[in-house]
Write a protein that holds these residues in place. Structure first.
Motif, PDB file in Angstrom:
ATOM      1  N   LEU B  73       0.819  -1.095   0.005  1.00 58.72           N
ATOM      2  CA  LEU B  73      -0.014  -0.215   0.253  1.00 58.72           C
ATOM      3  C   LEU B  73       0.932   1.284   0.044  1.00 58.72           C
ATOM      4  O   LEU B  73       1.775   1.114   0.643  1.00 58.72           O
ATOM      5  CB  LEU B  73      -0.729   0.345   1.300  1.00 58.72           C
ATOM      6  N   SER B  74       0.479   2.141  -0.702  1.00 55.99           N
ATOM      7  CA  SER B  74       1.428   3.421  -0.597  1.00 55.99           C
ATOM      8  C   SER B  74       0.407   4.661  -0.624  1.00 55.99           C
ATOM      9  O   SER B  74      -0.787   4.585  -0.915  1.00 55.99           O
ATOM     10  CB  SER B  74       2.152   3.536  -1.925  1.00 55.99           C
ATOM     11  N   LEU B  75       0.940   5.909   0.025  1.00 58.24           N
ATOM     12  CA  LEU B  75       0.136   6.916   0.285  1.00 58.24           C
ATOM     13  C   LEU B  75       0.940   8.039  -0.549  1.00 58.24           C
ATOM     14  O   LEU B  75       2.188   8.103  -0.098  1.00 58.24           O
ATOM     15  CB  LEU B  75      -0.070   7.168   1.721  1.00 58.24           C
ATOM     16  N   GLN B  76       0.527   8.742  -1.348  1.00 57.62           N
ATOM     17  CA  GLN B  76       1.188   9.834  -2.134  1.00 57.62           C
ATOM     18  C   GLN B  76       0.572  11.131  -1.783  1.00 57.62           C
ATOM     19  O   GLN B  76      -0.617  11.210  -1.714  1.00 57.62           O
ATOM     20  CB  GLN B  76       1.036   9.797  -3.780  1.00 57.62           C
ATOM     21  N   ILE B  77       1.508  12.053  -1.178  1.00 53.30           N
ATOM     22  CA  ILE B  77       0.913  13.405  -0.997  1.00 53.30           C
ATOM     23  C   ILE B  77       1.640  14.340  -1.954  1.00 53.30           C
ATOM     24  O   ILE B  77       2.962  14.458  -2.095  1.00 53.30           O
ATOM     25  CB  ILE B  77       1.237  13.701   0.518  1.00 53.30           C
ATOM     26  N   ALA B  78       0.597  15.011  -2.726  1.00 51.92           N
ATOM     27  CA  ALA B  78       1.123  16.118  -3.456  1.00 51.92           C
ATOM     28  C   ALA B  78       1.334  17.506  -2.986  1.00 51.92           C
ATOM     29  O   ALA B  78       0.955  17.773  -1.936  1.00 51.92           O
ATOM     30  CB  ALA B  78       0.249  16.084  -4.640  1.00 51.92           C
ATOM     31  N   ALA B  79       2.588  17.851  -3.445  1.00 55.62           N
ATOM     32  CA  ALA B  79       3.146  19.571  -2.856  1.00 55.62           C
ATOM     33  C   ALA B  79       2.818  19.303  -1.449  1.00 55.62           C
ATOM     34  O   ALA B  79       1.974  20.157  -0.756  1.00 55.62           O
ATOM     35  CB  ALA B  79       1.887  20.356  -3.663  1.00 55.62           C
ATOM     36  N   THR B  80       3.784  18.820  -1.093  1.00 50.48           N
ATOM     37  CA  THR B  80       3.885  18.613   0.591  1.00 50.48           C
ATOM     38  C   THR B  80       3.927  20.018   1.267  1.00 50.48           C
ATOM     39  O   THR B  80       4.773  20.647   0.795  1.00 50.48           O
ATOM     40  CB  THR B  80       5.151  17.607   0.923  1.00 50.48           C
ATOM     41  N   GLN B  81       3.132  20.015   2.333  1.00 52.66           N
ATOM     42  CA  GLN B  81       3.392  21.120   3.133  1.00 52.66           C
ATOM     43  C   GLN B  81       3.584  20.949   4.483  1.00 52.66           C
ATOM     44  O   GLN B  81       3.793  19.836   5.106  1.00 52.66           O
ATOM     45  CB  GLN B  81       1.861  21.780   3.121  1.00 52.66           C
ATOM     46  N   PRO B  82       4.236  22.208   5.192  1.00 52.30           N
ATOM     47  CA  PRO B  82       4.663  21.927   6.467  1.00 52.30           C
ATOM     48  C   PRO B  82       3.506  21.135   7.415  1.00 52.30           C
ATOM     49  O   PRO B  82       3.949  20.383   8.331  1.00 52.30           O
ATOM     50  CB  PRO B  82       4.876  23.364   7.133  1.00 52.30           C
ATOM     51  N   GLY B  83       2.245  21.496   7.380  1.00 46.83           N
ATOM     52  CA  GLY B  83       1.283  21.020   7.990  1.00 46.83           C
ATOM     53  C   GLY B  83       1.031  19.340   7.752  1.00 46.83           C
ATOM     54  O   GLY B  83       0.472  18.750   8.562  1.00 46.83           O
ATOM     55  N   ASP B  84       1.909  18.881   6.787  1.00 48.76           N
ATOM     56  CA  ASP B  84       1.803  17.384   6.425  1.00 48.76           C
ATOM     57  C   ASP B  84       2.900  16.526   7.489  1.00 48.76           C
ATOM     58  O   ASP B  84       2.699  15.362   7.528  1.00 48.76           O
ATOM     59  CB  ASP B  84       2.185  17.090   4.987  1.00 48.76           C
ATOM     60  N   SER B  85       3.608  17.347   8.272  1.00 48.13           N
ATOM     61  CA  SER B  85       4.439  16.720   9.112  1.00 48.13           C
ATOM     62  C   SER B  85       3.875  15.959  10.216  1.00 48.13           C
ATOM     63  O   SER B  85       2.937  16.636  10.804  1.00 48.13           O
ATOM     64  CB  SER B  85       5.710  17.862   9.786  1.00 48.13           C
ATOM     65  N   ALA B  86       4.141  14.778  10.093  1.00 47.84           N
ATOM     66  CA  ALA B  86       3.407  13.860  11.260  1.00 47.84           C
ATOM     67  C   ALA B  86       3.819  12.345  10.918  1.00 47.84           C
ATOM     68  O   ALA B  86       4.692  12.040  10.116  1.00 47.84           O
ATOM     69  CB  ALA B  86       1.808  13.941  10.964  1.00 47.84           C
ATOM     70  N   VAL B  87       3.285  11.572  11.507  1.00 43.04           N
ATOM     71  CA  VAL B  87       3.515   9.971  11.607  1.00 43.04           C
ATOM     72  C   VAL B  87       2.263   9.535  10.922  1.00 43.04           C
ATOM     73  O   VAL B  87       1.029   9.714  11.296  1.00 43.04           O
ATOM     74  CB  VAL B  87       3.759   9.197  12.944  1.00 43.04           C
ATOM     75  N   TYR B  88       2.776   8.579   9.895  1.00 44.20           N
ATOM     76  CA  TYR B  88       1.534   8.104   9.116  1.00 44.20           C
ATOM     77  C   TYR B  88       1.580   6.425   9.125  1.00 44.20           C
ATOM     78  O   TYR B  88       2.371   5.919   9.081  1.00 44.20           O
ATOM     79  CB  TYR B  88       1.901   8.307   7.484  1.00 44.20           C
ATOM     80  N   PHE B  89       0.373   6.082   9.257  1.00 41.50           N
ATOM     81  CA  PHE B  89       0.225   4.628   9.457  1.00 41.50           C
ATOM     82  C   PHE B  89      -0.902   4.175   8.663  1.00 41.50           C
ATOM     83  O   PHE B  89      -1.842   4.678   8.232  1.00 41.50           O
ATOM     84  CB  PHE B  89      -0.649   4.290  10.850  1.00 41.50           C
ATOM     85  N   CYS B  90      -0.639   2.917   8.038  1.00 40.42           N
ATOM     86  CA  CYS B  90      -1.739   2.361   7.376  1.00 40.42           C
ATOM     87  C   CYS B  90      -2.359   1.344   8.176  1.00 40.42           C
ATOM     88  O   CYS B  90      -1.698   0.795   9.333  1.00 40.42           O
ATOM     89  CB  CYS B  90      -1.152   1.561   6.152  1.00 40.42           C
ATOM     90  N   ALA B  91      -3.519   0.939   8.015  1.00 36.13           N
ATOM     91  CA  ALA B  91      -4.145  -0.142   8.749  1.00 36.13           C
ATOM     92  C   ALA B  91      -5.079  -1.057   7.934  1.00 36.13           C
ATOM     93  O   ALA B  91      -5.796  -0.461   6.772  1.00 36.13           O
ATOM     94  CB  ALA B  91      -5.246   0.421   9.936  1.00 36.13           C
ATOM     95  N   GLU B  92      -5.192  -2.294   8.231  1.00 32.16           N
ATOM     96  CA  GLU B  92      -5.737  -3.237   7.312  1.00 32.16           C
ATOM     97  C   GLU B  92      -6.943  -3.783   8.289  1.00 32.16           C
ATOM     98  O   GLU B  92      -6.824  -3.908   9.392  1.00 32.16           O
ATOM     99  CB  GLU B  92      -4.817  -4.134   6.845  1.00 32.16           C
ATOM    100  N   ASN B  93      -8.098  -4.382   7.574  1.00 35.33           N
ATOM    101  CA  ASN B  93      -9.168  -4.797   8.109  1.00 35.33           C
ATOM    102  C   ASN B  93      -9.692  -5.861   7.104  1.00 35.33           C
ATOM    103  O   ASN B  93      -9.577  -5.852   6.118  1.00 35.33           O
ATOM    104  CB  ASN B  93     -10.172  -3.799   8.315  1.00 35.33           C
ATOM    105  N   SER B  94     -10.150  -6.890   7.850  1.00 35.67           N
ATOM    106  CA  SER B  94     -10.616  -8.171   7.143  1.00 35.67           C
ATOM    107  C   SER B  94     -12.092  -8.523   7.512  1.00 35.67           C
ATOM    108  O   SER B  94     -12.484  -8.796   8.588  1.00 35.67           O
ATOM    109  CB  SER B  94      -9.833  -9.098   7.382  1.00 35.67           C
ATOM    110  N   LEU B  95     -12.757  -8.861   6.360  1.00 34.92           N
ATOM    111  CA  LEU B  95     -14.221  -9.449   6.434  1.00 34.92           C
ATOM    112  C   LEU B  95     -14.255 -10.699   7.283  1.00 34.92           C
ATOM    113  O   LEU B  95     -14.850 -11.129   7.858  1.00 34.92           O
ATOM    114  CB  LEU B  95     -15.075  -9.258   5.379  1.00 34.92           C
ATOM    115  N   SER B  96     -13.254 -11.486   6.813  1.00 35.85           N
ATOM    116  CA  SER B  96     -12.855 -12.837   7.377  1.00 35.85           C
ATOM    117  C   SER B  96     -12.113 -12.892   8.561  1.00 35.85           C
ATOM    118  O   SER B  96     -12.267 -14.180   9.072  1.00 35.85           O
ATOM    119  CB  SER B  96     -12.237 -13.652   6.113  1.00 35.85           C
ATOM    120  N   GLY B  97     -11.651 -11.770   8.918  1.00 39.88           N
ATOM    121  CA  GLY B  97     -10.812 -11.884  10.365  1.00 39.88           C
ATOM    122  C   GLY B  97     -11.607 -11.482  11.521  1.00 39.88           C
ATOM    123  O   GLY B  97     -12.814 -11.576  11.334  1.00 39.88           O
TER     124      GLY B  97
END
Lengths: 114, 113
Positions: B73-97
């Motif tokens: 999975l990837s996250l693309q941020i266009a024209a990154t701004q100072p307010g984008d400074s943070a920690v980014y997490f991906c999360a997954e969820n499963s119908l069968s889980g």
């Protein structure tokens, strides 16, 4: 309120004491989650409630940890005989249903065991 | 408990450039994914989601790409701004889980002025 509310926002406790952390989910959300986040680290799953189903407690790290959700709304996470390694931010989240919808997080409770 | 509590990798990006944050997920049965942004002292905040029947989804200045073949999975941020400074997490969820969200390691994004 409009969002997930957690209290207290900060808690300092002495080693060996019991603590209770409270979570008020968004009204109408049937799913509620507790996560733990140690400093500078990711989110560790603790427990999940969905409606009237039996909770998924698979993430609780020891029997000192327990959680309840009364009336399908407010949840309380209890840590008995706290240890220094319990120090972390405890995050609560709720979602409208269990899957395919975003989970909304509260601001967390920062627990410090001294 | 399930945890991805590892040392957070850091991505430093010049203000105005595009950012790409990557995430490898664990469960091939996961069928719903979310990117969260976490600023210091706050809880994670939803950015964008994607279901497994899609391979791309666009939001405002953000795009999520899903490659189920390699569980990436990837996250693309266009024209990154100072307010984008943070920690980014991906999360997954499963119908069968068991329906809990499993979070990725997290990436710290630093935007350089």
């Amino acid at each position: 309120g409009a969002g997930v509310s957690q209290s207290p926002s900060n808690k300092v406790t002495e080693k060996g004491k019991d603590v209770e952390l409270r979570c008020d989910p968004i009204s109408g959300h049937t799913a509620l989650y507790w996560y733990r986040q140690s400093l500078g680290q990711g989110l560790e799953f603790l427990i999940y409630f969905q409606g009237n189903s039996a909770p998924d407690k698979s993430g609780l790290p020891s029997d000192r940890f327990s959680a309840e959700r009364t009336g399908g709304s407010v949840s309380t996470l209890t840590i008995q005989r706290t240890q220094q390694e319990d120090s972390a931010v405890y995050l609560c989240a709720s979602s409208l249903k269990s899957i395919h919808t975003e989970a909304f997080f509260g601001q967390g409770t920062r627990l410090t065991v001294v | 408990g399930e945890s991805v509590g590892l040392h957070l990798p850091t991505l430093s990006v010049q203000e105005g450039d595009n950012s790409i944050i990557n995430c490898a997920y664990s469960n091939s049965a996961s069928d719903y994914f979310i990117w969260y942004k976490q600023e210091s002292g706050k809880g994670p905040q939803f950015i964008i989601d994607i279901r497994s029947n899609m391979d791309k989804r666009q939001g405002q200045r953000v795009t999520v790409l899903l490659n189920k073949t390699v569980k990436h999975l990837s996250l693309q941020i266009a024209a990154t701004q100072p307010g984008d400074s943070a920690v980014y997490f991906c999360a997954e969820n499963s119908l069968s889980g068991t329906y809990k969200y499993i979070f990725g390691t997290g990436t710290r994004l630093k935007v350089l002025a």
